[in-house]
Design a protein around this motif. Structure first.
Motif, PDB file in Angstrom:
ATOM      1  N   PHE A 285      -0.602 -17.436   4.793  1.00 51.00           N
ATOM      2  CA  PHE A 285      -0.259 -16.077   4.369  1.00 51.00           C
ATOM      3  C   PHE A 285       0.587 -15.444   5.477  1.00 51.00           C
ATOM      4  CE2 PHE A 285      -4.558 -16.322   6.117  1.00 51.00           C
ATOM      5  CZ  PHE A 285      -4.440 -15.539   7.255  1.00 51.00           C
ATOM      6  N   HIS A 286       1.221 -14.358   5.142  1.00 48.55           N
ATOM      7  CA  HIS A 286       2.009 -13.609   6.120  1.00 48.55           C
ATOM      8  C   HIS A 286       1.064 -12.688   6.886  1.00 48.55           C
ATOM      9  CE1 HIS A 286       5.319 -10.392   6.951  1.00 48.55           C
ATOM     10  NE2 HIS A 286       5.133 -11.190   7.982  1.00 48.55           N
TER      11      HIS A 286
ATOM     12  N   PRO B 102       0.892  -7.945   3.046  1.00 48.82           N
ATOM     13  CA  PRO B 102       0.779  -6.480   3.210  1.00 48.82           C
ATOM     14  C   PRO B 102      -0.603  -5.939   2.910  1.00 48.82           C
ATOM     15  CG  PRO B 102       1.725  -6.960   1.074  1.00 48.82           C
ATOM     16  CD  PRO B 102       1.483  -8.300   1.727  1.00 48.82           C
ATOM     17  N   ALA B 103      -1.584  -6.835   2.700  1.00 45.54           N
ATOM     18  CA  ALA B 103      -2.910  -6.388   2.266  1.00 45.54           C
ATOM     19  C   ALA B 103      -3.599  -5.528   3.313  1.00 45.54           C
ATOM     20  CB  ALA B 103      -3.774  -7.603   1.929  1.00 45.54           C
TER      21      ALA B 103
END
Length: 264
Positions: A229-230, A250-251
């Motif tokens: 994930f980023h 962006p979570a």
């Protein structure tokens, strides 16, 4: 520090060689082109002044002046001989002791003036160089102070823990004993290089070499990574301690919490 004073002998020798070459070339030119040999005097005086300036810049005014007088003596003796052998430097009419002494005195007076001026210029340049050196050290100190900004607070070796923050979401995550070596600041606001290691069975295992950027608004050091994930690593040094987080983007989910202390 060495107490050896700068050598000026090579400057004087080079000046003598240049002067004799100038006398020879000038005599040849005077003979071929038909101009007066006396027109070479300003060139010789300029050589006296240049040598005096170079010597005075390295040592002191008096030595620069004396160097010019040495050149004048060589010019009156060997230089005159070279010119006379070529032709234009031969004296017109009968050569008397009075003429020799008068010519030599005139030569030494002019050499003294040229040497004194040249030595004064050289000594002034030496003082100016010293002032510039002092200013350079001062500005260098101010620059060092200016670079002692955010980068200075994170440079060094840090050791501590990197703990999993969400095992329910990341069951494969493992707590780690970490060592961060941070160096190579490009400026007061970075970027900086971070060599990240973890301790496995008592041995250091490298996890990678990364570059941290400084966020001037949030006052944290960060880097973005892309794995499954980023995510973004963020580090906030405070004195001898530094905290950090790995947050999924962006979570905004926190993946790891880092707590380290400066070890060097």
């Amino acid at each position: 520090m060495s107490s050896e004073r700068p050598r000026v002998g090579p400057i004087v020798v080079a000046g003598i060689v240049a002067l004799l070459l100038f006398d020879a070339a000038g005599a040849l030119a005077s003979q071929r082109l038909g101009f007066s040999h006396a027109l070479l005097v300003p060139g010789a005086l300029l050589l006296y002044a240049i040598v005096a300036a170079l010597v005075a810049r390295r040592r002191e005014w008096l030595l620069g002046f004396l160097a010019a007088m040495v050149l004048a003596f060589v010019d009156v003796t060997l230089g005159s001989l070279v010119s006379a052998l070529i032709g234009p430097g031969r004296p017109a009419g009968e050569l008397t002791l009075g003429a020799i002494l008068g010519g030599a005195m005139t030569a030494f007076v002019l050499a003294g003036l040229a040497g004194g001026i040249g030595a004064a210029i050289g000594a002034r340049m030496a003082k100016r160089s010293m002032v510039l050196a002092i200013l350079g050290l001062s500005f260098g100190h101010l620059e060092a102070q200016s670079t002692a900004g955010p980068a200075a607070s994170i440079l060094g070796t840090w050791e501590g823990t990197s703990l999993c923050a969400d095992r329910a979401h990341d069951p494969a995550c493992r707590d780690e004993h970490v060592i961060y070596q941070i160096d190579s600041a490009a400026g007061p606001n970075g970027p900086v290089r971070m060599v990240a290691d973890k301790i496995v069975n008592g041995a250091r295992v490298n996890m990678g070499i990364d570059r941290l950027q400084y966020d001037t608004l949030a006052h944290v050091w960060f880097m973005d990574i892309q794995t499954r994930f980023h995510a973004r690593w963020s580090f906030a040094p405070k004195g001898a301690e530094m905290s950090g987080t790995l947050v999924e983007l962006p979570a905004g989910r926190v993946v790891r919490h880092v707590t380290v202390r400066r070890s060097s």
